[in-house]
Design an enzyme around this catalytic site. Structure first.
Site, PDB file in Angstrom:
ATOM      1  CB  THR A 271      -0.856  -0.010   1.298  1.00  0.00           C
ATOM      2  OG1 THR A 271      -1.937  -0.932   1.138  1.00  0.00           O
ATOM      3  CG2 THR A 271      -1.446   1.328   1.651  1.00  0.00           C
TER       4      THR A 271
ATOM      5  NE  ARG B 291      -9.307  -7.474   2.156  1.00  0.00           N
ATOM      6  CZ  ARG B 291      -8.264  -6.658   2.287  1.00  0.00           C
ATOM      7  NH1 ARG B 291      -7.915  -5.880   1.312  1.00  0.00           N
ATOM      8  NH2 ARG B 291      -7.582  -6.614   3.403  1.00  0.00           N
TER       9      ARG B 291
ATOM     10  N   GLY C  35     -10.390  -3.534   2.051  1.00  0.00           N
ATOM     11  CA  GLY C  35      -9.539  -3.516   3.246  1.00  0.00           C
ATOM     12  C   GLY C  35      -9.706  -2.236   4.049  1.00  0.00           C
ATOM     13  CG  ASP C  36      -6.330  -1.055   6.354  1.00  0.00           C
ATOM     14  OD1 ASP C  36      -6.101  -1.819   5.387  1.00  0.00           O
ATOM     15  OD2 ASP C  36      -5.434  -0.379   6.891  1.00  0.00           O
TER      16      ASP C  36
ATOM     17  CB  THR D 172       0.779  -0.308   4.969  1.00  0.00           C
ATOM     18  OG1 THR D 172       1.018  -1.491   4.187  1.00  0.00           O
ATOM     19  CG2 THR D 172       2.013  -0.016   5.808  1.00  0.00           C
ATOM     20  N   GLY D 173      -1.002  -2.883   5.945  1.00  0.00           N
ATOM     21  CA  GLY D 173      -0.936  -4.189   6.598  1.00  0.00           C
ATOM     22  C   GLY D 173      -2.180  -4.992   6.324  1.00  0.00           C
TER      23      GLY D 173
END
Ligand code: ASP
Length: 330
Positions: A198, A226, A228-229, A249-250
């Site tokens: 990211t 999906r 993500g954050d 990021t992760g």
């Protein structure tokens, strides 16, 4: 006796004064900016010196762009957007041009941006044809009454806003394609930390405004739309002039569950903690639930925090005093 009293009063006054000076606010930098290009299994032994140099050069280019925007009095928002363009336009990072592939071989990109001055925010999710999703996020923030747009609706909005729309083939890179094939053919086990990537940026401008932005291709082999954050305000991105700006990021699911970015800000706001203390607490919480990744953050004085629980995170920091730092490994 009178003299002793005078002496005592003087001593008390001095100690109160010195207490005051020791708790005085830290020096505020004129401006500062932090970037990341993703956290994950990044080991020196797996990277050739040439590839390592490419990463450092690109981080340097991004920092230089952000630095010049801020030096010239530009806003933290401009700095975040233009700095992220450099990273989105590079195939090195999992965002924009270098986005990873979904299970069905598509690219679905997410991005968000937040302005710490008024807590305004914008985001796009699951888009496949917007060249620079961070700019679409900014348009959502500034020119719509919404915070998050997704899929085709987000693309339509972006094109109406005059942003560059590209054919989906623009996002094809052999490296990311081969990676998906290896996973689908089970030649490679997908570990928790090696599907990350990211890009993100946080900035403090000369007017004391903070901004944060994050842009990603998400996680390789993701399915069923999906998200993500990264496009979720409070999870992957947050900015508040009273506290800090954060870009994460992760493994996104964990960052959403903890509300990582907002949690850091809330600890500072409600418990009066420093950025360092707040980020340590949230990193512990991430560790406790096995959430891998990291974040970059700036407090309102321009102090940075760049933390990860993975073996590496592409990252860098620049400020008005001429400091410029770039790192890859932990
Ligand atoms: N946080 C991103 C996501 O979960 C991926 C990453 O940062 O590595 O989509």
């Amino acid at each position: 006796m009178k003299n002793v009293n005078l002496l005592l009063s003087a001593l008390i006054a001095i100690s109160i004064l010195s207490c005051k000076t020791s708790t005085k606010e830290p020096e505020k930098l004129k401006y500062a900016l932090c970037i990341h290009g993703g956290a994950g299994t990044i080991l020196k032994k797996n990277i050739t010196p040439e590839r390592e140099k490419e990463y450092y050069d690109k981080l340097d280019e991004a920092l230089t762009v952000g630095d010049s925007v801020l030096k010239n009095g530009g806003s933290a928002l401009d700095a975040v957007e233009l700095t992220i363009h450099i990273l989105e336009n590079s195939p090195l990072f999992n965002a924009g041009k270098g986005a990873v592939f979904t299970h069905s071989g598509k690219n679905e990109l997410d991005a968000s941006i937040m302005w710490g001055k008024d807590l305004n925010a914008g985001a796009v999710a699951g888009v496949g044809d917007i060249k620079n999703p961070i700019s679409a996020a900014r348009k959502v923030m500034e020119n719509s009454e919404h915070v998050m747009l997704s899929g085709e609706g987000a693309s339509l909005f972006a094109s109406q806003q005059g942003l560059s729309i590209v054919d989906s083939s623009y996002f094809f890179t052999e490296k990311r394609w081969n990676y998906l094939q290896q996973i689908l053919n089970k030649e490679r086990e997908m570990t928790r930390t090696d599907r990350h990537g990211t890009v993100g940026c946080v900035a403090l401008d000369k007017n004391g405004n903070l901004a944060a932005g994050t842009s990603t291709g998400g996680m390789t082999n993701k399915r069923f739309g999906r998200i993500g954050d990264s496009p979720v305000i409070g999870a992957g991105t947050y900015a508040n002039n009273n506290t800090c700006a954060v870009s994460c990021t992760g493994h996104g699911e964990f960052f959403i569950r903890l509300g990582v970015a907002k949690d850091i800000s809330a600890l500072m706001e409600y418990q009066n903690l420093s950025l360092n203390e707040a980020t340590d607490i949230v990193m512990d919480k991430l560790n406790n639930i096995d959430g891998s990744g990291g974040f970059v953050a700036l407090d309102k004085f321009g102090n940075p925090a760049m933390k990860m629980n993975t073996s590496g995170m592409y990252r860098g920091y620049v400020n008005s005093k001429g400091v410029k730092e770039k790192y890859i490994y932990k």
